[in-house]
Design a protein around this motif. Structure first.
Motif, PDB file in Angstrom:
ATOM      1  N   HIS A 104      -0.705   6.999   2.641  1.00  0.00           N
ATOM      2  CA  HIS A 104      -0.186   6.176   1.223  1.00  0.00           C
ATOM      3  C   HIS A 104      -1.341   6.589   0.242  1.00  0.00           C
ATOM      4  O   HIS A 104      -0.955   6.528  -0.870  1.00  0.00           O
ATOM      5  N   ARG A 105      -2.683   6.583   0.805  1.00  0.00           N
ATOM      6  CA  ARG A 105      -3.557   6.705  -0.294  1.00  0.00           C
ATOM      7  C   ARG A 105      -3.505   8.030  -1.072  1.00  0.00           C
ATOM      8  O   ARG A 105      -3.699   8.050  -2.393  1.00  0.00           O
ATOM      9  N   LEU A 106      -2.857   9.211  -0.409  1.00  0.00           N
ATOM     10  CA  LEU A 106      -2.671  10.253  -1.169  1.00  0.00           C
ATOM     11  C   LEU A 106      -1.759  10.265  -2.127  1.00  0.00           C
ATOM     12  O   LEU A 106      -1.658  10.658  -3.283  1.00  0.00           O
ATOM     13  N   ARG A 107      -0.722   9.176  -1.831  1.00  0.00           N
ATOM     14  CA  ARG A 107       0.506   9.111  -2.696  1.00  0.00           C
ATOM     15  C   ARG A 107      -0.232   8.333  -4.106  1.00  0.00           C
ATOM     16  O   ARG A 107       0.309   8.738  -4.935  1.00  0.00           O
ATOM     17  N   VAL A 108      -0.631   7.383  -3.718  1.00  0.00           N
ATOM     18  CA  VAL A 108      -1.412   6.565  -4.867  1.00  0.00           C
ATOM     19  C   VAL A 108      -2.179   7.602  -5.622  1.00  0.00           C
ATOM     20  O   VAL A 108      -2.136   7.382  -6.731  1.00  0.00           O
ATOM     21  N   ALA A 109      -3.004   8.396  -4.996  1.00  0.00           N
ATOM     22  CA  ALA A 109      -3.992   9.185  -5.679  1.00  0.00           C
ATOM     23  C   ALA A 109      -3.157  10.107  -6.780  1.00  0.00           C
ATOM     24  O   ALA A 109      -3.350  10.417  -7.703  1.00  0.00           O
TER      25      ALA A 109
END
Length: 147
Positions: A49-54
């Motif tokens: 999900h970190r990638l999605r937020v980024a």
């Protein structure tokens, strides 16, 4: 099943980007971010999900609204995702041209040797050129009229 050590709370995920948790809740309501699951009513996210937020933050930095981001990431086909990005790119190009004209106008007004930029023939020429090129036409999607 993932262990809780691999999962992040909404607070942990938000804090990693300097965001308040309510931002992620809003994104969830807008359909651009979804927790992997809920435990006791609390949202749980994976490191992915970190990638999605980024991605969401980068898209916003590029001027995309949450609605457009949802349309882009939620498109069922790669072809449609490409179309959404092409539409946004065209809007960015239009904005860049309007900014270029605005910058030219301000730069001239700052350096104007006529004594009064409002009476300057060169400033008038720049404005006439911008009117002819349509730089003052408002974009219809995502624009906000300003007073």
């Amino acid at each position: 099943m993932r262990s809780s050590a691999e999962e992040l709370s909404i607070g942990d995920l938000a804090a990693g980007f300097g965001l308040a948790p309510h931002v992620l809740r809003h994104w969830e309501a807008m359909g651009v971010l979804e927790p992997v699951r809920r435990v006791g009513g609390q949202r749980r996210y994976t490191s992915g999900h970190r990638l999605r937020v980024a991605l969401i933050l980068s898209a916003q930095e590029a001027g995309m609204s949450l609605e457009r981001i949802r349309e882009w990431v939620g498109a069922p086909r790669a072809e449609r995702r490409g179309e959404v990005l092409a539409e946004h790119l065209a809007e960015l190009d239009g904005r860049l041209e309007r900014l270029r004209v605005a910058r030219e106008l301000v730069a001239h007004a700052v350096e104007c040797s006529s004594g009064d930029a409002l009476e300057c023939p060169e400033l008038r020429r720049i404005l006439e050129k911008s009117v002819e090129s349509g730089c003052h036409a408002r974009a219809t999607r995502g624009s906000v009229a300003r007073d």
